[in-house]
Design an enzyme around this catalytic site. Structure first.
Site, short mmCIF file in Angstrom:
data_model
loop_
_atom_site.label_atom_id
_atom_site.label_comp_id
_atom_site.label_asym_id
_atom_site.label_seq_id
_atom_site.Cartn_x
_atom_site.Cartn_y
_atom_site.Cartn_z
N HIS A 257 0.75 -1.28 0.09
CA HIS A 257 0.14 -0.02 0.03
C HIS A 257 0.87 1.20 -0.16
CE1 HIS A 257 -2.62 3.31 1.63
NE2 HIS A 257 -3.50 2.73 1.15
N CYS A 258 2.00 0.94 0.68
CA CYS A 258 2.62 2.42 0.99
C CYS A 258 3.36 3.33 -0.26
CB CYS A 258 3.75 2.11 2.14
SG CYS A 258 2.79 1.88 3.73
N ILE A 259 4.33 2.34 -0.61
CA ILE A 259 5.07 3.03 -1.76
C ILE A 259 4.57 3.53 -2.97
CG2 ILE A 259 7.15 2.90 -3.02
CD1 ILE A 259 7.25 3.02 0.00
#
Length: 420
Positions: A257-259
């Site tokens: 999800h983050c990058i």
């Protein structure tokens, strides 16, 4: 309840576990009936929380629920719901708004409400606060409101909720103090930001930093291949410098999800001011094109051996987004596979954490648990996730032809192995 967590996913469930371990009476609210039923039965749906830990939570009084009445009387409510990208490229706050509306219906004076869902700066005050105040209570006066960015790293055996510093930003200083006191019950170190916007920005800064640096080495991988330079060795050498450098390594794309997602929230906010956020947009462009580049390199490698990609048996090693977990969110394996399939490759996959895998609704063949056999029967094996099982000796001994995008075999000397 001392705490009710809304959203029992990869962020909310570990948070609930740590709170329950600390002796807090903990409840959880989730809209997925299968998740709630599984938790009540002692089952876990995420890698970082084991079934044994779920049993311990239940024994400590943990109450997973589909009914919002679990919020009644809760001293603290933490919102940990998903924020995917909207069609416009910003965060889709549908789940955040719905969670805030649910809290507003049950909100009582003195409650602490914390948003942990990643989003753009200003969301806590501009979106969540007005919804909560439909309860008739005033934020910062009659209830506490704060933002605390989640810092979960799925599969990390060293850092978890307890020993990762927790940032909190409050609507007021009293709100910040209340949030710090709450998290201080089960987190080793709490860091207070100036406000909610600074706390929201801290999360986006962390992930944008990684996003840009991964894009840097991914672009370097492309031209280092043309220049005949071993980028992996160059990175290892540079990493010996004890200051001023942090090693990032190339890969087939970015996942989780983050990058691939979070930096777009910041870019979205900046664009609303009339500015382009060129670093993020360029990094996104570079990282998004890596799956195509991997497929092109695979085609070139087969051509070098006198084979066409069309009809070739290609086994993808690892279809999760990172090593040694079952999480497939935004995995670069999917766009790599999609490109290879369009070019006519006969695809199969091997992954010790995944039993079945689909690409655009089509089932991709599982190469089976026998890794050496999977390598020996494939015309080309491509390492896409650096699972521990993919050790250099096994890969180099059994693969007829190997394209390693994760550097598992970077010390091997073999004509049948090529690094990204």
């Amino acid at each position: 309840m001392d705490l009710v967590v809304i959203g029992l996913g990869y962020v909310g469930l570990p948070l609930a576990r740590e709170a329950a371990r600390a002796g807090l009476r903990t409840g959880g609210l989730d809209r997925d009936a299968r998740v709630v039923a599984g938790l009540k039965a002692g089952l876990s749906h995420i890698d970082d929380v084991s079934p044994a830990e779920i049993e311990e939570m239940l024994e400590a009084g943990f109450v997973p629920s589909l009914d919002e009445s679990v919020l009644d009387g809760a001293r603290t409510v933490v919102i940990c719901v998903p924020t995917p990208l909207s069609p416009e490229g910003g965060p889709d706050l549908t789940a955040v708004r719905a969670a805030a509306e649910t809290v507003a219906r049950r909100l009582e004076p003195g409650t602490l409400v914390v948003l942990e869902s990643t989003t753009y700066p200003g969301t806590t005050e501009e979106v969540v606060r007005p919804i909560l105040e439909t309860s008739g209570l005033v934020a910062g006066e009659e209830f506490h409101l704060a933002f605390s960015p989640e810092r979960i790293d799925p599969g990390n055996p060293v850092y978890g909720v307890r020993n990762t510093p927790k940032i909190v930003g409050g609507l007021t200083q009293a709100c910040a103090s209340a949030a710090a006191a709450f998290y201080g019950k089960f987190v080793d170190r709490v860091v207070q930001a100036r406000g909610t916007r600074e706390a929201e920005m801290a999360k986006l800064l962390e992930n944008t930093y990684r996003h840009v640096n991964i894009a840097l080495v991914n672009e370097m991988a492309v031209f280092c291949n043309e220049l005949g330079i071993d980028l992996w060795d160059a990175i290892d050498c540079a990493a010996t410098k004890p200051f001023g450098f942090q090693a990032f390594r190339p890969g087939p794309g970015v996942g989780g999800h983050c990058i691939p997602i979070d930096p777009n929230y910041l870019s979205y906010k900046v664009r609303s001011l009339g500015y382009p956020f060129r670093f993020v947009e360029l990094a996104q462009e570079i990282n998004d094109r890596m799956p195509r580049y991997v497929a092109e390199r695979a085609q070139q490698l087969l051509n070098r051996e006198g084979r066409a990609l069309k009809g070739a048996k290609v086994v993808l090693l690892g279809v999760t987004y990172k090593a040694d977990i079952a999480d497939q969110r935004e995995s670069p394996a999917r766009p790599v596979a999609r490109r290879l399939a369009r070019l006519g490759a006969d695809l199969s996959f091997h992954d010790p954490f995944i039993e079945s895998w689909q690409l655009d609704g089509v089932e991709i063949a599982n190469a089976g648990a026998d890794l050496p056999a999977a390598l020996e029967t494939a015309d080309l094996a491509i390492v896409l996730a650096d699972h521990a099982v993919y050790d250099a000796e096994t890969l180099t001994r059994h693969a007829r032809l190997l394209f390693d995008t994760r550097g598992r075999t970077r010390d091997a000397q073999s004509e049948t192995v090529e690094l990204l």
